[in-house]
Design an enzyme around this catalytic site. Sequence first.
Site, PDB file in Angstrom:
ATOM      1  N   ASP A   1      -1.266  -5.396  -7.237  1.00  0.00           N
ATOM      2  CA  ASP A   1      -1.755  -4.317  -6.375  1.00  0.00           C
ATOM      3  C   ASP A   1      -3.267  -4.449  -6.214  1.00  0.00           C
ATOM      4  O   ASP A   1      -4.033  -4.228  -7.154  1.00  0.00           O
ATOM      5  CB  ASP A   1      -1.397  -2.961  -6.992  1.00  0.00           C
ATOM      6  CG  ASP A   1      -1.738  -1.827  -6.044  1.00  0.00           C
ATOM      7  OD1 ASP A   1      -2.915  -1.719  -5.632  1.00  0.00           O
ATOM      8  OD2 ASP A   1      -0.831  -1.059  -5.690  1.00  0.00           O
TER       9      ASP A   1
ATOM     10  N   THR B   1      10.017   3.808  -0.602  1.00  0.00           N
ATOM     11  CA  THR B   1      10.435   3.240   0.687  1.00  0.00           C
ATOM     12  C   THR B   1       9.524   2.116   1.174  1.00  0.00           C
ATOM     13  O   THR B   1       9.877   1.394   2.105  1.00  0.00           O
ATOM     14  CB  THR B   1      10.405   4.332   1.765  1.00  0.00           C
ATOM     15  OG1 THR B   1       9.040   4.779   1.914  1.00  0.00           O
ATOM     16  CG2 THR B   1      11.283   5.518   1.379  1.00  0.00           C
TER      17      THR B   1
ATOM     18  N   ASP C   1      -5.454  -1.280  -7.023  1.00  0.00           N
ATOM     19  CA  ASP C   1      -5.571  -1.010  -8.457  1.00  0.00           C
ATOM     20  C   ASP C   1      -6.482  -2.023  -9.144  1.00  0.00           C
ATOM     21  O   ASP C   1      -7.238  -1.674 -10.057  1.00  0.00           O
ATOM     22  CB  ASP C   1      -4.183  -1.034  -9.109  1.00  0.00           C
ATOM     23  CG  ASP C   1      -3.398   0.226  -8.800  1.00  0.00           C
ATOM     24  OD1 ASP C   1      -4.014   1.252  -8.473  1.00  0.00           O
ATOM     25  OD2 ASP C   1      -2.159   0.180  -8.883  1.00  0.00           O
TER      26      ASP C   1
ATOM     27  N   ARG D   1       1.268   3.315   0.500  1.00  0.00           N
ATOM     28  CA  ARG D   1       2.702   3.067   0.678  1.00  0.00           C
ATOM     29  C   ARG D   1       3.506   3.978  -0.243  1.00  0.00           C
ATOM     30  O   ARG D   1       3.224   4.055  -1.439  1.00  0.00           O
ATOM     31  CB  ARG D   1       3.041   1.608   0.346  1.00  0.00           C
ATOM     32  CG  ARG D   1       2.437   0.618   1.288  1.00  0.00           C
ATOM     33  CD  ARG D   1       3.124  -0.728   1.189  1.00  0.00           C
ATOM     34  NE  ARG D   1       3.337  -1.216  -0.167  1.00  0.00           N
ATOM     35  CZ  ARG D   1       3.980  -2.333  -0.449  1.00  0.00           C
ATOM     36  NH1 ARG D   1       4.476  -3.086   0.510  1.00  0.00           N
ATOM     37  NH2 ARG D   1       4.134  -2.739  -1.695  1.00  0.00           N
TER      38      ARG D   1
HETATM   39  O1  LIG Z   1       2.088  -4.337   4.563  1.00  0.00           O
HETATM   40  P1  LIG Z   1       2.479  -3.169   3.742  1.00  0.00           P
HETATM   41  O2  LIG Z   1       3.880  -3.278   3.198  1.00  0.00           O
HETATM   42  O3  LIG Z   1       2.250  -1.867   4.431  1.00  0.00           O
HETATM   43  O4  LIG Z   1       1.591  -3.212   2.419  1.00  0.00           O
HETATM   44  C1  LIG Z   1       0.220  -3.421   2.451  1.00  0.00           C
HETATM   45  C2  LIG Z   1      -0.525  -2.188   2.062  1.00  0.00           C
HETATM   46  O5  LIG Z   1      -0.244  -1.828   0.696  1.00  0.00           O
HETATM   47  C3  LIG Z   1      -1.479  -1.767  -0.034  1.00  0.00           C
HETATM   48  O6  LIG Z   1      -1.991  -0.483  -0.070  1.00  0.00           O
HETATM   49  P2  LIG Z   1      -1.494   0.594  -1.148  1.00  0.00           P
HETATM   50  O7  LIG Z   1      -0.349   1.391  -0.629  1.00  0.00           O
HETATM   51  O8  LIG Z   1      -1.264  -0.079  -2.450  1.00  0.00           O
HETATM   52  O9  LIG Z   1      -2.718   1.586  -1.232  1.00  0.00           O
HETATM   53  P3  LIG Z   1      -4.096   1.393  -2.029  1.00  0.00           P
HETATM   54  O10 LIG Z   1      -4.946   0.490  -1.185  1.00  0.00           O
HETATM   55  O11 LIG Z   1      -4.625   2.777  -2.150  1.00  0.00           O
HETATM   56  O12 LIG Z   1      -3.800   0.790  -3.376  1.00  0.00           O
HETATM   57  C4  LIG Z   1      -2.356  -2.724   0.718  1.00  0.00           C
HETATM   58  O13 LIG Z   1      -3.715  -2.567   0.411  1.00  0.00           O
HETATM   59  C5  LIG Z   1      -1.997  -2.443   2.159  1.00  0.00           C
HETATM   60  O14 LIG Z   1      -2.687  -1.337   2.696  1.00  0.00           O
HETATM   61  O1  LIG Z   2       1.725  -7.296  -3.077  1.00  0.00           O
HETATM   62  C1  LIG Z   2       1.215  -6.264  -2.589  1.00  0.00           C
HETATM   63  C2  LIG Z   2       1.828  -5.543  -1.572  1.00  0.00           C
HETATM   64  C3  LIG Z   2       1.208  -4.440  -1.085  1.00  0.00           C
HETATM   65  N1  LIG Z   2       0.021  -4.065  -1.594  1.00  0.00           N
HETATM   66  C4  LIG Z   2      -0.584  -4.750  -2.590  1.00  0.00           C
HETATM   67  O2  LIG Z   2      -1.675  -4.368  -3.039  1.00  0.00           O
HETATM   68  N2  LIG Z   2       0.034  -5.843  -3.067  1.00  0.00           N
HETATM   69 MG   LIG Z   3      -2.483  -0.355  -3.860  1.00  0.00          MG
END
Ligand SMILES: O=P(O)(O)OC[C@H]1O[C@H](OP(=O)(O)OP(=O)(O)O)[C@H](O)[C@@H]1O
Ligand SMILES: O=c1cc[nH]c(=O)[nH]1
Ligand SMILES: [Mg+2]
Length: 211
Positions: A199, A107, A202, A103
């Site tokens: 997160d 945004t 992370d 993400r």
């Molecule tokens: O429903 P949304 O608003 O799209 O959010 C959910 C997404 O955000 C997180 O990924 P992130 O961008 O943190 O990537 P990561 O898994 O690499 O940490 C999570 O694991 C989803 O993929």
């Molecule tokens: O709360 C949240 C939202 C998006 N992605 C995450 O990992 N946690």
């Molecule tokens: Mg993430």
Amino acid sequence: MSELHEIEHPLIEHHLCTVRDKSTRPSEFRAAIGRLSVLVGVYATEDLATRTCKIQTPITDADCETLAVRVGLVPILRAGLGMVEPLQQLLPDSAVWHLGLYRNEETAEPVGYYDKLPHSGAPNVALVLDPMLATGGSVDLVIRRLLSWGVDEIRILSIIAARPGIERVLRDFPQVKLYVAVVDPELNEQAFIVPGLGDAGDRIFDTPQNE
Ligand SMILES: O=P(O)(O)OC[C@H]1O[C@H](OP(=O)(O)OP(=O)(O)O)[C@H](O)[C@@H]1O
Ligand SMILES: O=c1cc[nH]c(=O)[nH]1
Ligand SMILES: [Mg+2]
């Protein structure tokens, strides 16, 4: 005719406590995500089609049931990787198709960075693995990609799903089924789930979290 399945089980409550707790160490966090993934996975597969086959036990002939559909696991990188091994325990013959998204921090829109799905050979049933469903933007992108690939049926497996993201998926993709360990009510200004767990990527991979 969308379906939301919020699974009720005391073990889900128990392991959710672990993943929500900010003092949980990454190794314990990964293990609890794994246990929750198994619990969600069992429910998400309970009505998969089977066919009868005849086998021989050491004692006699027997009629058994084997899966009649090709199931593919589709983890969304990175956090979805934490759900792969537990689902492979349940579905050892499933192919794993990775899709990479993150993400945009400003945004909250998803940005794709990895996709090597072939042109043909889509599974009958795709189980999309991502512990977090927040705005629903990432899952939206993935569902569109899987539909264009030719997947017959899509099931989303999440640990924590927020109400706004759920409503978006149910509204825009009536054919998709959602299986979640828990529904959280809302998002904060950074589009993080409240109360959530922070997160997930992370915490699984022990990488620094943005404050
Ligand atoms: O429903 P949304 O608003 O799209 O959010 C959910 C997404 O955000 C997180 O990924 P992130 O961008 O943190 O990537 P990561 O898994 O690499 O940490 C999570 O694991 C989803 O993929
Ligand atoms: O709360 C949240 C939202 C998006 N992605 C995450 O990992 N946690
Ligand atoms: Mg993430």
